[in-house]
Enzyme design. Structure first.
Site, PDB file in Angstrom:
ATOM      1  N   HIS A 114       0.904  -1.132   0.167  1.00 26.41           N
ATOM      2  CA  HIS A 114      -0.031  -0.053   0.000  1.00 26.41           C
ATOM      3  C   HIS A 114       0.862   1.375  -0.042  1.00 26.41           C
ATOM      4  O   HIS A 114       1.932   1.018   0.472  1.00 26.41           O
ATOM      5  CB  HIS A 114      -0.741  -0.103   1.236  1.00 26.41           C
ATOM      6  N   ASP A 191       3.340  -4.094   8.164  1.00 23.39           N
ATOM      7  CA  ASP A 191       1.965  -3.303   7.653  1.00 23.39           C
ATOM      8  C   ASP A 191       0.949  -4.389   7.968  1.00 23.39           C
ATOM      9  O   ASP A 191       0.603  -5.204   7.337  1.00 23.39           O
ATOM     10  CB  ASP A 191       2.089  -2.724   6.450  1.00 23.39           C
ATOM     11  N   GLN A 194      -4.258  -4.988   7.237  1.00 20.53           N
ATOM     12  CA  GLN A 194      -5.154  -5.937   6.772  1.00 20.53           C
ATOM     13  C   GLN A 194      -5.240  -7.332   7.300  1.00 20.53           C
ATOM     14  O   GLN A 194      -5.763  -8.154   7.146  1.00 20.53           O
ATOM     15  CB  GLN A 194      -5.058  -6.006   5.240  1.00 20.53           C
ATOM     16  N   LYS A 217     -10.592  -0.334  10.510  1.00 20.56           N
ATOM     17  CA  LYS A 217     -10.741  -1.467   9.767  1.00 20.56           C
ATOM     18  C   LYS A 217     -11.080  -2.736  10.467  1.00 20.56           C
ATOM     19  O   LYS A 217     -11.237  -3.827  10.253  1.00 20.56           O
ATOM     20  CB  LYS A 217      -9.259  -1.744   8.832  1.00 20.56           C
ATOM     21  N   CYS A 358      -4.624   2.537  -3.581  1.00 19.72           N
ATOM     22  CA  CYS A 358      -3.303   2.886  -3.120  1.00 19.72           C
ATOM     23  C   CYS A 358      -2.411   1.925  -3.047  1.00 19.72           C
ATOM     24  O   CYS A 358      -1.604   1.984  -2.308  1.00 19.72           O
ATOM     25  CB  CYS A 358      -3.760   3.314  -1.461  1.00 19.72           C
TER      26      CYS A 358
HETATM   27  C1  LIG Z   1      -2.100  -2.603   3.535  1.00 21.60           C
HETATM   28  C2  LIG Z   1      -2.609  -1.245   4.254  1.00 21.60           C
HETATM   29  N1  LIG Z   1      -1.582  -0.643   4.861  1.00 21.60           N
HETATM   30  C3  LIG Z   1      -1.846   0.786   5.028  1.00 21.60           C
HETATM   31  C4  LIG Z   1      -3.143   1.218   4.950  1.00 21.60           C
HETATM   32  C5  LIG Z   1      -3.401   2.551   5.445  1.00 21.60           C
HETATM   33  O1  LIG Z   1      -4.527   2.528   6.684  1.00 21.60           O
HETATM   34  P1  LIG Z   1      -4.790   4.003   7.114  1.00 21.60           P
HETATM   35  O2  LIG Z   1      -5.391   4.778   6.117  1.00 21.60           O
HETATM   36  O3  LIG Z   1      -5.954   3.635   8.132  1.00 21.60           O
HETATM   37  O4  LIG Z   1      -3.608   4.688   7.463  1.00 21.60           O
HETATM   38  C6  LIG Z   1      -4.102   0.550   4.216  1.00 21.60           C
HETATM   39  C7  LIG Z   1      -5.593   1.223   3.988  1.00 21.60           C
HETATM   40  O5  LIG Z   1      -6.294   0.789   3.167  1.00 21.60           O
HETATM   41  C8  LIG Z   1      -3.753  -0.893   3.864  1.00 21.60           C
HETATM   42  O6  LIG Z   1      -4.670  -1.412   3.365  1.00 21.60           O
END
Ligand SMILES: Cc1ncc(COP(=O)(O)O)c(C=O)c1O
Length: 402
Positions: A114, A191, A194, A217, A358
């Site tokens: 992401h 990260d 998910q 999430k 993203c």
């Molecule tokens: C794998 C992953 N990392 C990071 C993020 C970023 O999350 P946030 O927008 O809540 O900071 C997301 C959000 O969709 C994500 O799916």
């Protein structure tokens, strides 16, 4: 087996009959979380860690309790390892700016990421001159630990990798990658945006050094997330912001930071949101993360199999359900993904995400989908009937192309 009918009653938004399959973007929120947040505003609305009066004391206790709940949820050693952030993105940025980079340092990351776990490293490259090495996943979104073994060097200071792909739902073998990273003296940032909401997580078994994730999430409110920092690194990592609430002592000459997590949580925090996240963790633990993951596997298998059998539909990611979580991305012919998502909403009340999610490098450089994909992502309240509704609507759209 989850009692889905009962679970759905906890989510008033579902009463309207909408089919919510955009959980990877943000989940829905149960009534118990909203009630817990309202309790803060109605009964003990005050700042935390500052006042001696009883409202402030209660607010502080609840705020600290939320840290303890999250710590136990991810099997951290103590709540000192759990820093409340705004979201996963902020947690990742905290690590990026908290490490004291040295000339020649390298960061190893992947094309599966992401943007929140990608452009942060590109910015460090631009601003601080650290080098960024990239690992390519397979077209199914699988990351092979051997590729990490081949790409890592003695100069690699950080390996930053997603636990679960937000586009393909594939699960990264974190434990194996942790072993490689540590053998080379590198730190491992995972990260978990998910993964934490969808599977049992044990940071000690994963052996990661950092784990970033978001509350919104995982049934919690927006505006709150967490960064797990391994105990041994708490003094070494520089906070992203400092100020009120982060200090032990200040003189005209200098300051001494408080112990974690306070040293990392500058200014008045998102109090109601943190307490709400604690309630979300209670809710998820009440359901059981194993049972939740099993339910999602069942629903996603129906979606994956159903979509794969439709002519003109391209489904991405591995076929083997054991390699994926509740995320399925697909395209229909050369229709624009946004048009498909709009049609699903307007004609069938189905909410999905469309575009690049993203993760542009993954779409353009690995999947070769110039306009992105459509993504259906499940959670504990989704039903077999909803999965079937998605499949039949996609079938209808695909039929229209003939
Ligand atoms: C794998 C992953 N990392 C990071 C993020 C970023 O999350 P946030 O927008 O809540 O900071 C997301 C959000 O969709 C994500 O799916």
């Amino acid at each position: 087996m989850l009692d889905i009918k009962k679970i759905r009653e906890d989510f008033p938004i579902l009463r309207s009959g909408l089919v919510y399959l955009d959980n990877a973007a943000s989940s829905l929120t149960p009534q118990s979380v909203l009630q817990k947040m309202m309790e803060f505003y109605n009964e003990y609305r005050a700042n935390v860690e500052r006042g001696v009066h009883r409202l402030s004391q209660r607010a502080s206790q609840e705020f600290e309790e939320a840290h303890r709940k999250v710590a136990s949820f991810i099997h951290a050693k103590s709540e000192a390892e759990v820093v409340m952030t705004r979201n996963a993105t902020e947690g990742i940025n905290l690590v990026a700016y908290g490490i004291g980079w040295r000339k020649g340092d390298r960061i190893l990351t992947t094309l599966l990421e992401h943007h929140s776990n990608f452009i942060v490293w590109l910015r460090l490259k631009r601003r601080l001159g650290v080098e960024v090495d990239l690992i390519r996943p397979s077209k199914e979104g699988i990351l092979d630990p051997r590729a990490f073994e081949d790409a890592i060097t003695d100069k690699t200071r950080l390996v930053a990798v997603t636990h679960v792909s937000n586009v393909l739902g594939t699960v990264t073998p974190i434990h194996e990658i942790a072993e490689i990273a540590h053998r080379y003296g590198a730190l491992l940032l995972v990260d978990g945006a998910q993964s934490v909401p969808h599977m049992p997580i044990d940071v000690q078994r994963l052996e990661c050094d950092f784990l970033a994730f978001s509350g919104h999430k995982m049934l919690g409110p927006t505006g709150i997330g967490c960064l797990y920092i391994r105990e041994e690194l708490l003094e070494e990592i520089e906070p992203l912001c400092i100020g009120g609430g982060t200090i032990e002592e200040v003189t005209s000459e200098g300051y001494k930071l408080a112990l974690s997590p306070r040293r990392f949580e500058a200014g008045t925090p998102a109090i109601a949101e943190a307490i709400g996240l604690g309630a979300a963790v209670d809710y998820l633990q009440g359901i059981g993360m194993e049972a939740l993951a099993e339910h999602e596997r069942h629903i996603v298998e129906i979606i994956h199999r159903g979509l794969s059998s439709i002519k003109r539909v391209r489904v991405f990611g591995p076929e083997d359900w054991k390699l994926r979580t509740g995320i399925v991305s697909f395209c229909i012919g050369d229709l624009n993904p946004h048009d498909i998502a709009l049609a699903l909403d307007v004609s069938a009340n189905i909410m999905v995400r469309s575009g690049f999610h993203c993760a542009m490098p993954l779409h353009t450089e690995v999947l070769n989908e110039r306009h992105g994909t459509v993504r259906a992502s499940t959670y504990l309240y989704n039903t077999k009937e909803e999965a079937e509704a998605l499949i039949s609507m996609v079938e209808e759209i695909a039929r229209g192309l003939m």
